[in-house]
Write a protein that holds these residues in place. Structure first.
Motif: not given
Length: 149
Positions: A12, A15, A18, A40, A44, A91, A103, A130-133
């Motif tokens: 994280y 930036i 990806k 998810t 989350s 989703y 995640g 949760r992973f951003n990507e």
């Protein structure tokens, strides 16, 4: 060896990144495949228990487990709550959130669950993120399985 949380922290901070799998290169993790939208929801903090008809092995209690979103969508046999549909609607249309690792979850000691809806074990979620990507194009397996990046 760095913990999974240290990996995520690095991830994280960068930036430009990806692809979380670049930071995980050379490490092995336990993975659990879960159908969407529950995968998810688990990462989350919207689902507090994972229900299985088998007990989580003791060596995995209190350890980070990656959550893999299976390629199939849940076909509900029981009435699914409105909050679940909220996640599902958002989703299910995103094909990138199927067949990928979304995640990680830290499970506690499984509890025996004997209700009219489910008989088996419920695994309490102690922590999750949760992973951003997501880590894409991962073929899942049944049960707990290992992945090495």
């Amino acid at each position: 060896m760095e913990s999974l949380l240290e990996f995520v922290d690095k991830l994280y901070r960068d930036i430009e990144t990806k692809c979380p799998e670049k930071f995980l290169a050379g490490y092995s993790f336990s993975v659990l495949t879960v159908k969407q939208p529950y995968a998810t929801m688990l990462v989350s903090d919207a689902k507090r228990y994972e229900f299985r008809n088998w007990k989580l092995p003791e060596k995995h209690i209190g350890k980070w487990i990656l959550i893999h979103a299976g390629k199939e969508v849940l076909k509900a046999k029981v009435k699914v709550s409105d909050s679940c549909y909220k996640f599902f609607d958002g989703y299910a249309k995103d094909k990138h959130l199927f067949g990928c690792i979304v995640g990680a979850v830290l499970f506690g000691t499984p509890e025996l669950s004997d209700t009219p809806i489910f008989t088996g074990y419920r695994w309490p979620v102690l922590e999750c993120f949760r992973f951003n990507e997501p880590i894409r194009d991962i073929r899942g397996q049944q049960g707990l399985w290992k992945i090495t990046f």
